[in-house]
Design a protein around this motif. Structure first.
Motif, PDB file in Angstrom:
ATOM      1  N   GLY A  53      21.871   4.354   5.984  1.00 51.39           N
ATOM      2  CA  GLY A  53      20.749   5.003   5.325  1.00 51.39           C
ATOM      3  C   GLY A  53      19.636   5.325   6.306  1.00 51.39           C
ATOM      4  N   MET A  54      18.436   5.604   5.778  1.00 49.90           N
ATOM      5  CA  MET A  54      17.300   5.987   6.607  1.00 49.90           C
ATOM      6  C   MET A  54      16.457   4.758   6.923  1.00 49.90           C
ATOM      7  N   TYR A  55      16.025   4.663   8.173  1.00 51.93           N
ATOM      8  CA  TYR A  55      15.238   3.501   8.579  1.00 51.93           C
ATOM      9  C   TYR A  55      14.259   3.881   9.680  1.00 51.93           C
ATOM     10  N   ILE A  56      13.292   3.000   9.888  1.00 57.58           N
ATOM     11  CA  ILE A  56      12.288   3.127  10.952  1.00 57.58           C
ATOM     12  C   ILE A  56      12.425   1.914  11.847  1.00 57.58           C
ATOM     13  N   LYS A  57      12.563   2.131  13.141  1.00 61.14           N
ATOM     14  CA  LYS A  57      12.782   1.011  14.057  1.00 61.14           C
ATOM     15  C   LYS A  57      11.467   0.461  14.600  1.00 61.14           C
ATOM     16  N   ASN A  58      10.552   1.321  15.026  1.00 63.62           N
ATOM     17  CA  ASN A  58       9.280   0.882  15.602  1.00 63.62           C
ATOM     18  C   ASN A  58       8.141   1.342  14.707  1.00 63.62           C
ATOM     19  N   SER A  59       7.332   0.407  14.270  1.00 57.84           N
ATOM     20  CA  SER A  59       6.228   0.737  13.366  1.00 57.84           C
ATOM     21  C   SER A  59       5.036  -0.154  13.657  1.00 57.84           C
ATOM     22  N   SER A  60       3.873   0.264  13.162  1.00 53.64           N
ATOM     23  CA  SER A  60       2.636  -0.510  13.313  1.00 53.64           C
ATOM     24  C   SER A  60       1.775  -0.315  12.074  1.00 53.64           C
ATOM     25  N   VAL A  61       1.128  -1.394  11.646  1.00 55.91           N
ATOM     26  CA  VAL A  61       0.136  -1.298  10.580  1.00 55.91           C
ATOM     27  C   VAL A  61      -1.169  -0.809  11.189  1.00 55.91           C
ATOM     28  N   VAL A  62      -1.801   0.178  10.542  1.00 57.14           N
ATOM     29  CA  VAL A  62      -3.056   0.739  11.069  1.00 57.14           C
ATOM     30  C   VAL A  62      -4.083   0.829   9.951  1.00 57.14           C
ATOM     31  N   ALA A  63      -5.333   0.976  10.361  1.00 56.03           N
ATOM     32  CA  ALA A  63      -6.439   1.133   9.423  1.00 56.03           C
ATOM     33  C   ALA A  63      -6.605   2.604   9.061  1.00 56.03           C
ATOM     34  N   ASN A 107      -1.844  -0.508  -0.331  1.00 51.80           N
ATOM     35  CA  ASN A 107      -0.644  -0.213   0.451  1.00 51.80           C
ATOM     36  C   ASN A 107      -1.050   0.097   1.886  1.00 51.80           C
ATOM     37  N   PRO A 108      -0.840  -0.849   2.807  1.00 53.14           N
ATOM     38  CA  PRO A 108      -1.254  -0.617   4.192  1.00 53.14           C
ATOM     39  C   PRO A 108      -0.604   0.630   4.780  1.00 53.14           C
ATOM     40  N   LEU A 109      -1.351   1.314   5.626  1.00 58.86           N
ATOM     41  CA  LEU A 109      -0.816   2.480   6.324  1.00 58.86           C
ATOM     42  C   LEU A 109       0.070   2.025   7.480  1.00 58.86           C
TER      43      LEU A 109
END
Length: 921
Positions: free
Chosen positions: A691-701, A677-679
């Motif tokens: 409902g609940m949402y996230i608008k800006n996100s990034s996959v990180v190590a 499960n990527p962070l």
């Protein structure tokens, strides 16, 4: 000087802080406010958090500086409350002028639409033209004549004024101080003939004075029986019509949810207005972009509004291209009518001079903060009475007009007088830190109690915890050296920390862009056409791919870098058009970056030539670590889609399941279960209407999180409660056994261990890896503190070597770098082969589109990705000149299962804990 409230606040705090330091050091210091005589704050009714905090400071300053004058201004201010807050300061009423506006409510709208034929606008227009005589002199004469009638029974002056200008505004005029109308005067005096005359003219029986009394109350109080009977009979006749309207209203509300926007009703009302009138623009207030889009599509699908030669349907929203926004100010060709669908941006920010009709949905998108669940909320809510008045006034700015409120009179009476102040509905970490800068010995909660509307205690508590986790405050709420530096920069404290980390990592340029974009606006535009919206989404994904993809934040960084190069080559217009980027916002971000860089230079954090602090600006792994430095602790992990679920969701530290916003680059992102499960990091969680949402996100190590997290706990692999079940032994024996077990796990470098971050994310590693990471965490903390205390000095060799090692690790673990071959795939110094598959590179690649030739050409002359530090001895950045060229040797941290909530926690006897001190970083 013209400035924002935030700038003025920093000016005040800076001057007060300088005085305080001078006094502590027993140095002479000139009057901090010499040269400032007046502070004028306009639109004070908007009540942003900076203005409320600033007013609390000024209220304490004014008695100390008698020469200083404060002027607060607004057209819709609660003057009495502000006057009381400033110890009964004088209130000056400045008469203004707006053209009269005829107001309709939902009951009226339904009646208008139900009636067959008839023109509801022409009579209104005539009345409006007649009522334009209600000038300031006329109001003064009306006040005086009402006083004469009440005090001396002299009715002739009042009757002459009423007869001279037969207008609804004259018949229903309310005394400026008491709210008494002519009908109330005649009712109280028993002037039955005059009462009948006013009632025949349409005087309002329901009007009430400032004491809440109606005309009938006046007649009853003065025992005028005949007058009472006349007014009651008139009200009974009016009630029949009122009953009919109420039945129509109840029938409508039984089938329609008033919380939703009824686009069918809006279309019918627009058609009626257009049939009953020949000219005049129509302004429709809607909550947000979705409602604007739905209404626009409905109108364009209608045979009545489809003809573009007769109707211009325009949208007004902060995120649409400026060329589209400017169209709303242009007068349409002869024979065409302009219909503007707008958010509350048109409420006060702009004036469209040809608007004659306003349709008010009564709804707006309001951002708020839930301190008990620590999430932001963005949902559609009812406007305040002040906002409703502002919307009405849009129809009367340049000529008489009409306003149609799509809510009932009962709803209108129940609206709040003013919007909730921002200080009560937003996180306040920045304000809390400013309190400590202002007075280090003052408790934050004690100072904020002095504001006009203090925030709830839970909001203050959450803000202090954030500042303690950042290292800005100690556990006993004392300001640290780091906190003092973070507070002097004009950005959020977490953003300030990101800038310091970016300087240490020689990755300042992206950090500057991220800092300014966070405080301003998203530069990506929302096209009107559906096909263009798809192209815009693909363009954003392509931009993000320049820095490894799967990141909304890095898409902004890439957009700015490419815009800057395109501007240098004279290709700005081509780039902005192709990638749906706002040129105006980019210019603003460019100016903001220059100002922020100047702030850093003034404090000695960067040299005059800051290019030496940007040598790793193109490294995806280091960029994502910079993102982590700002976003932490907003960390989650992407879960695979459930059965029959269309989209994947993010699981947060609290266990909440949150979806991604459709505008996110990662909206279609998913990975197979076999790839973990990527962070994900994100700016904030928003609870909206859907409902609940996230608008800006990034996959990180994992490494950026492990290096920057507040808490790291080491446990044996697969440690859970099954090992601690009651077997009849005493607690003391169990504890001794557990301690002995944990002493063994770090005894050999090859021992397998688990690392738990912040009590919920578990990673598998070896004891040696954990020991190395722990050392790097402590060295990173020491490097940041050194930079805070000695900003212009070069890091000592050991700390410089540590920063280089960290940069190498972050660059090597630059998940999910999926760039094509060539310069973009080069990662000098890395042991990873270009053909080696990433652990997260499999699955859907919806978050990654290889950058096209145009983007590659814009950045073709930039240095390739490689962790790098300037070798000059006088460079005050991340490292000294004595670096090893080899890659730091360290193993991988592989994410394993989520630990149980009741696993041994930090500080318990069942876990060995590596934890940063809160008074550190």
């Amino acid at each position: 000087m013209f400035c924002t409230n935030g700038v003025l606040l920093r000016v005040l705090i800076g001057r007060i802080t300088n005085v305080s330091k001078a006094q502590n050091q027993k140095l002479s210091f000139d009057d901090a406010f010499t040269g400032i005589t007046h502070i004028i704050v306009d639109e004070i009714h908007e009540r942003d958090r900076f203005s409320d905090f600033m007013l609390a400071i000024l209220r304490d300053l004014l008695p100390l500086y008698p020469h200083l004058h404060l002027v607060l201004m607004s057209a819709t201010i609660d003057a009495e409350r502000f006057s009381k807050y400033f110890n009964g300061c004088p209130v000056i009423q400045v008469p203004g002028f707006t053209y009269p506006v005829k107001t309709f409510y939902l009951e009226d709208v339904l009646s208008i639409l139900q009636s067959v034929g008839g023109n509801h606008i022409n009579p209104t227009t005539n009345d409006l033209k007649q009522s334009s005589v209600l000038t300031d002199d006329y109001k003064s004469s009306m006040d005086e004549s009402i006083n004469l009638a009440l005090d001396n029974d002299e009715f002739d002056p009042l009757l002459e004024l009423i007869s001279a200008e037969q207008s609804p505004d004259i018949f229903n005029y309310q005394h400026s101080e008491t709210g008494v109308t002519p009908l109330m005067v005649f009712a109280g005096k028993g002037q039955v003939g005059d009462i009948c005359m006013l009632l025949s003219f349409g005087a309002d029986c329901s009007a009430r004075d400032h004491d809440g009394k109606s005309a009938l109350d006046w007649a009853q109080q003065k025992n005028q029986q005949v007058a009472c009977e006349v007014i009651k009979k008139h009200m009974e006749c009016s009630s029949a019509k009122l009953t009919e309207e109420n039945e129509l209203l109840n029938k409508y509300l039984a089938t329609i949810n008033p919380e939703h926007i009824d686009t069918v009703l809006i279309e019918r009302l627009l058609r009626k207005i257009c049939v009953d009138s020949n000219e005049g623009a129509i302004l429709v207030f809607l909550p947000g972009w979705e409602d604007i889009n739905q209404t626009r599509e409905r109108l364009l699908a209608s045979s009545f509004f489809r003809d573009s030669s007769k109707f211009l349907v325009l949208s007004l929203h902060s995120m649409i291209p400026s060329s589209e926004q400017k169209k709303v100010f242009k007068h349409p060709p002869a024979g065409a009518r302009k219909i503007i669908l707008s958010t509350n941006i048109a409420e006060t920010a702009v004036t469209i001079d040809d608007v004659v009709f306003v349709i008010d949905s009564g709804r707006m998108k309001e951002k708020s903060y839930d301190p008990y669940n620590n999430v932001s909320t963005l949902h559609s809510s009812w406007v305040s009475k002040a906002s409703a008045r502002q919307r009405e006034g849009r129809a009367g700015r340049c000529q008489p007009g009409s306003c149609y409120h799509l809510y009932s009179r009962f709803r209108a009476a129940s609206l709040p007088d003013y919007q909730i102040p921002e200080i009560k509905r937003m996180p306040i970490e920045e304000l809390c830190l400013q309190v400590k800068l202002l007075d280090p010995n003052c408790r934050v909660a004690d100072f904020l109690k002095k504001t006009l509307d203090p925030p709830v205690p839970e909001t203050i508590k959450n803000a202090i915890i954030v500042l303690q986790d950042l290292g800005a405050l100690t556990q006993d709420e004392q300001l640290t050296d780091l906190g003092e530096k973070l507070g002097t920069l004009p950005v959020h404290p977490s953003t300030s920390k990101m800038l310091l980390f970016g300087i240490l990592m020689n990755c300042l340029d992206p950090a500057l862009t991220l800092a300014c974009a966070a405080d301003y606006r998203d530069p990506f535009l929302l096209p009107m056409a559906p096909d263009d919206r798809k192209r815009a989404a693909a363009a954003k994904v392509e931009l993000a791919s320049l820095y490894g993809g799967y990141s909304d934040q890095l898409a902004v960084v890439a957009a700015f870098d490419c815009w800057r190069r395109a501007k240098e080559r004279g290709q700005e217009s081509q780039f902005c058009s192709k990638y749906f980027v706002s040129s105006n916002i980019m210019h603003m971000l460019s100016n903001m970056r220059k100002q922020l860089l100047n702030e850093l230079a003034q404090r000695g954090f960067v040299p005059a030539d800051a290019s030496a602090c940007c040598l790793n600006a193109r490294d995806p792994g280091i960029n994502r670590a910079v993102l982590m430095a700002r976003a932490y602790p907003m960390v989650g992990r992407l879960l695979p889609p459930r059965k029959n679920a269309r989209r994947a969701v993010i699981e947060t530290a609290s266990g909440a399941k949150v979806r991604l916003h459709p505008h996110s680059c990662n909206f279609n992102l998913s990975f197979g279960k076999t790839f973990g499960n990527p962070l994900m990091i994100y700016d904030e969680i928003t609870r909206g209407d859907g409902g609940m949402y996230i608008k800006n996100s990034s996959v990180v190590a994992p490494y950026p999180l492990i290096l920057l997290a507040t808490e790291m706990v080491v446990t044996p692999p697969d440690d859970d409660d099954s090992d601690n079940e009651d077997d009849g032994s005493s607690d003391d024996e169990a504890e001794k056994g557990t301690l002995g077990q944990h002493k063994e796990i770090m005894s050999s470098p090859d021992n397998s261990v688990s690392v738990v971050i912040d009590r919920w994310l578990r990673f598998d590693a070896t004891a040696l890896d954990v020991a190395q990471i722990y050392c790097l965490r402590e060295r990173l903390k020491a490097a940041i503190l050194f930079k805070v205390k000695h900003p212009q000095d070069v890091l000592p060799p050991d700390l410089g070597a540590t920063m280089y090692a960290i940069a190498c690790i972050l660059s090597y673990d630059g998940l999910p770098a999926m760039v094509p071959s060539g310069d973009f795939a080069t990662n000098r110094g890395s042991n990873q082969s270009s053909t080696e598959p990433s652990r997260f590179s499999l699955g859907h690649r919806a978050g990654y589109t290889p950058p096209g030739g145009f983007l590659v050409s814009l950045l073709s002359d930039r240095p390739p990705n490689a962790p790098h530090f300037h070798k000059s001895s006088n460079h005050p950045g991340g490292a000294s000149g004595h670096m090893q060229s080899s890659r730091a040797s360290i193993g991988r941290f592989d994410q394993s299962r989520r630990p149980q909530r009741n696993n041994p926690g930090p500080g318990s006897s069942a876990a060995r804990t590596f934890k940063r001190q809160r008074n550190g970083v």
